[in-house]
Each structure stands twice: as C-alpha cells, then as structure tokens.
Design a protein around this motif. Structure first.
Motif, PDB file in Angstrom:
ATOM      1  N   VAL A  98      12.403 -19.013  24.167  1.00 61.96           N
ATOM      2  CA  VAL A  98      12.192 -18.691  25.591  1.00 61.96           C
ATOM      3  C   VAL A  98      13.065 -17.524  26.034  1.00 61.96           C
ATOM      4  CG1 VAL A  98      12.395 -19.550  27.956  1.00 61.96           C
ATOM      5  CG2 VAL A  98      11.503 -21.049  26.174  1.00 61.96           C
ATOM      6  N   ILE A  99      14.344 -17.555  25.663  1.00 57.98           N
ATOM      7  CA  ILE A  99      15.287 -16.555  26.182  1.00 57.98           C
ATOM      8  C   ILE A  99      15.361 -15.352  25.249  1.00 57.98           C
ATOM      9  CG2 ILE A  99      17.656 -16.111  26.931  1.00 57.98           C
ATOM     10  CD1 ILE A  99      17.939 -19.042  27.613  1.00 57.98           C
ATOM     11  N   LYS A 100      14.520 -14.359  25.516  1.00 61.09           N
ATOM     12  CA  LYS A 100      14.558 -13.091  24.788  1.00 61.09           C
ATOM     13  C   LYS A 100      15.401 -12.068  25.549  1.00 61.09           C
ATOM     14  CE  LYS A 100      11.604 -14.616  21.718  1.00 61.09           C
ATOM     15  NZ  LYS A 100      12.110 -15.081  20.414  1.00 61.09           N
ATOM     16  N   ASP A 101      15.287 -12.078  26.871  1.00 61.77           N
ATOM     17  CA  ASP A 101      16.143 -11.257  27.730  1.00 61.77           C
ATOM     18  C   ASP A 101      17.275 -12.158  28.220  1.00 61.77           C
ATOM     19  OD1 ASP A 101      17.236 -10.224  30.260  1.00 61.77           O
ATOM     20  OD2 ASP A 101      15.690  -8.688  30.093  1.00 61.77           O
ATOM     21  N   PRO A 102      18.522 -11.865  27.836  1.00 58.43           N
ATOM     22  CA  PRO A 102      19.623 -12.783  28.142  1.00 58.43           C
ATOM     23  C   PRO A 102      19.921 -12.966  29.618  1.00 58.43           C
ATOM     24  CG  PRO A 102      20.457 -10.712  27.243  1.00 58.43           C
ATOM     25  CD  PRO A 102      18.979 -10.690  27.085  1.00 58.43           C
ATOM     26  N   VAL A 114      14.992 -17.831  34.382  1.00 57.62           N
ATOM     27  CA  VAL A 114      13.681 -18.515  34.329  1.00 57.62           C
ATOM     28  C   VAL A 114      13.828 -19.886  33.670  1.00 57.62           C
ATOM     29  CG1 VAL A 114      11.377 -18.450  33.266  1.00 57.62           C
ATOM     30  CG2 VAL A 114      12.320 -16.383  34.322  1.00 57.62           C
ATOM     31  N   TRP A 115      14.546 -19.925  32.556  1.00 57.70           N
ATOM     32  CA  TRP A 115      14.705 -21.166  31.805  1.00 57.70           C
ATOM     33  C   TRP A 115      15.508 -22.210  32.588  1.00 57.70           C
ATOM     34  CZ3 TRP A 115      12.804 -24.255  28.535  1.00 57.70           C
ATOM     35  CH2 TRP A 115      13.562 -25.184  27.824  1.00 57.70           C
ATOM     36  N   GLN A 116      16.582 -21.799  33.216  1.00 60.82           N
ATOM     37  CA  GLN A 116      17.400 -22.756  33.980  1.00 60.82           C
ATOM     38  C   GLN A 116      16.624 -23.328  35.162  1.00 60.82           C
ATOM     39  OE1 GLN A 116      20.848 -20.215  34.612  1.00 60.82           O
ATOM     40  NE2 GLN A 116      22.022 -21.308  33.050  1.00 60.82           N
ATOM     41  N   GLU A 117      15.823 -22.499  35.819  1.00 55.13           N
ATOM     42  CA  GLU A 117      14.988 -22.998  36.925  1.00 55.13           C
ATOM     43  C   GLU A 117      13.963 -24.003  36.412  1.00 55.13           C
ATOM     44  OE1 GLU A 117      13.204 -19.773  39.033  1.00 55.13           O
ATOM     45  OE2 GLU A 117      15.089 -19.070  39.912  1.00 55.13           O
ATOM     46  N   TYR A 118      13.380 -23.711  35.278  1.00 51.18           N
ATOM     47  CA  TYR A 118      12.384 -24.623  34.696  1.00 51.18           C
ATOM     48  C   TYR A 118      13.035 -25.953  34.309  1.00 51.18           C
ATOM     49  CZ  TYR A 118       8.998 -26.517  31.368  1.00 51.18           C
ATOM     50  OH  TYR A 118       8.119 -27.347  30.710  1.00 51.18           O
TER      51      TYR A 118
END
Length: 359
Positions: free
Chosen positions: A323-327, A333-337
């Motif tokens: 998921v995390i390609k751009d650090p 985005v990931w933390q919100e999800y």
C-alpha cells in the motif's frame, strides 16, 4: 519434487497438455500441438470426455481467451494490455505452452533492449575470423520462432524504444526477417506468431507507432470483476507456491486471503465493500499479483519464523509494503483506512493491531 525453482508452464502442466493432446479431436492449425478449442480449455480449465480435470490457469472471461487464441490463428499478432498484475505475462506463457509446447522464446523489453535482441546479433569472434557468414549470426528468440513455426513472446513492449519496436513491422507484416549483410532473409514457417504484453501504466513512455498497432489485435485483461474471482485466483496461485517451495500450510488460509483481497479492492475502488465509507486510494496498483506476493511472503514468515500457522502479524508488513509506495501521501491514506474501516470491522482486531504496530 523437482529441484527447479520455477518450472516452465509446459513442464509444470505436462500431464494436462499430454492428456489434452490425446483427447483433442478438433482441427489443429499447422504446427500447433492443440486445436484452438483445446488451448482455451487448457487456459480456463474443464473436464475432458474421459473425466480428466484440467485446472484453470486464467480465472476470468472465457470469451477473452477465445479472442486471444483466435487472433493467433490469423496473420495478426496479439497484444495483451492492462494494469500491472493482471496476469498478462502468465497468460502469454500459458498460451505459448499450449500452442507450441515451448514458452521459452522470450524477448524481455527494457529501455536498454536493442535491435540485436529483436532481429539478430553477431558472434564477433566468428565475424572477425570469417567475416559476415551465416554461422556468425546469433539467433534471437524471434528468429528461432520464425524458423520453427512457434510462438515468440515480447514482454513489456512499450518499455522498448520506438525505433527498436518498429523493427517488428516487417516481421509481422511480411513474415520475413531480412539479413542485408548476407543478402538473404528468414521466412516465417506456418505456426509462427507473436504475443506482446504492455502495461497501461506505461502509456506515453514509448507509444506504439500506428503502423505497428495495426499489426496487433489488442486484448485488454481487466482486474478480476468480483471478490470471489479474485480470491480464487490468489488461492490457486498461493497453493501452487506453497507446493513448489515445500511450505506446509498448517491451517486453511482462505480467511487471510479474503482479508487481503478485501483491503486491496476497497483501496482500489475508493469505497468500502458496504459502500458506507469513502476512501482515498494510494498511488500503487494493489493488483492481484501483489496480493499473491503478500500471501506468499506471509506463509514464508509463518513457516520459518513462527509456528507454521499464518497469523495477521505475518501478513501485516506485506500489506503495508504494497500500500505505502509514497512514504508521505500513502501513509496518510493507509492510516485513515485503518482507523475508519479496519478498526471498526468485526473480527479484524488482530490485523488492525498488527498493521498499526508496523506503521
């Protein structure tokens, strides 16, 4: 158990191909080992008249496979096009294996692929000693396929520079490969054709010329249309990986596959499965191939550094890495999800904690 890390399709599924050849009563194009109908059966699976089961290699639209195979019976080449991870290379390998019994004639496209990788090269020691003679030519997979009437594969066609791409025009239109240094040519034997793959993420990198596009029939391979379809694909490929790598599966892994596929599909679509939560999508593709990779990595962790039973902690790092390609942006985005969807979902507390602890 074979010691080869990854067998070619025609070796891995030799028993299926052998049985199909025995049972195939349909008309075969010249130099094809199977009829077009049998090739499609090999690709999508089915039961033969004697009860023999053919496992599906492609889980998706049968019609797409029929169009792809039918293209190769004509004078047009086949271009498999789509997002990264939609099984383009996998399908091209299996089509070549089914038609020609040989999937190894491959040109890997890169920015550094030169004309000599497509047409022919020279053995310079021989060239210096004997001059430009036929024995000094180094044959490419394209030349060998033309001589033998087989299928050649060109991977990542749009990664190859435009001037090198265009060396295919004469090969595909005239079915000849000129060798001007020897004032001769190689003419393609019946059965020869070419399968190319290209990612739509590479659109604009090295666009195909209109002349080259006309030599191809394009088949777009979509992402799996349903959750069940994508789960089935991941389950099949992970099972094959576990067998090849001799990783015993201590308990059913379907639950973890379902969770990974759900996460990837929700983030790709920008909405939760129930439609209640709007989500931001990360920069990566989150393809089916990446879901397979996450599962394979998790199984390896569980076997070598755990008790052999796949747990949420074993797949968390793989999911986060996909998921995390751009650090910066993808991490947000990931933390919100995690907080809005994963944390609230029944039965997902373990994967929520594992993912939260890894970020």
């Amino acid at each position: 158990m074979s010691s080869i890390l990854r067998q070619h399709a025609e070796e891995q599924f030799a028993s299926e191909l052998e049985e199909l050849i025995k049972q195939d009563k349909n008309v075969k194009p010249q130099n094809w080992q199977l009829s077009p109908q049998a090739v499609v059966t090999y690709l999508v699976g089915g039961k033969l008249s004697n009860g023999f089961e053919i496992t599906p290699k492609y889980i998706g639209s049968r019609r797409l496979m029929e169009i792809a195979v039918a293209t190769l019976t004509t004078d047009r080449a086949l271009l498999l096009y789509g997002l990264p991870g939609t099984a383009k290379s996998w399908v091209s390998e299996h089509i070549a294996a089914a038609i020609a019994g040989d999937s190894t004639m491959v040109v890997q496209g890169t920015a550094g692929t030169g004309e000599e990788a497509v047409r022919y090269g020279w053995n310079y020691a021989r060239l210096l000693s004997a001059g430009p003679v036929i024995d000094a030519i180094v044959e490419t997979p394209v030349m060998r396929a033309m001589k033998d009437g087989k299928i050649v594969r060109v991977e990542e066609l749009t990664r190859i520079s435009s001037d090198v791409q265009d060396t295919l025009i004469t090969i595909l239109s005239e079915k000849t490969l000129p060798i001007p240094e020897l004032n001769t040519e190689v003419q393609a034997v019946k059965g020869f054709n070419l399968i190319a793959t290209a990612n739509n993420r590479d659109k604009g990198v090295n666009e195909l010329s209109s002349a080259l596009k006309r030599r191809f029939n394009t088949v777009i391979l979509p992402v799996p249309s349903s959750m069940d379809e994508e789960i089935a694909i991941v389950q099949q490929r992970v099972s094959g990986f576990s067998k090849a790598m001799e990783l015993p599966i201590e308990r059913p892994i379907l639950e973890e596959i379902q969770r990974i596929v759900t996460i990837f599909r929700e983030l790709r679509a920008g909405v939760s499965i129930d439609g209640k939560a709007k989500l931001k999508s990360p920069s990566g593709t989150l393809s089916t191939a990446e879901a397979i990779s996450v599962m394979n990595s998790g199984l390896s962790l569980a076997y070598h550094f755990g008790d052999g039973s796949l747990k949420a902690d074993d797949i968390a790092s793989g999911v986060i890495g996909a998921v995390i390609k751009d650090p910066v942006q993808d991490k947000i985005v990931w933390q919100e999800y995690l907080e809005t969807v994963v944390k609230q979902r029944d039965g997902w507390k373990d994967i929520y904690r594992a993912c939260r602890d890894h970020v």
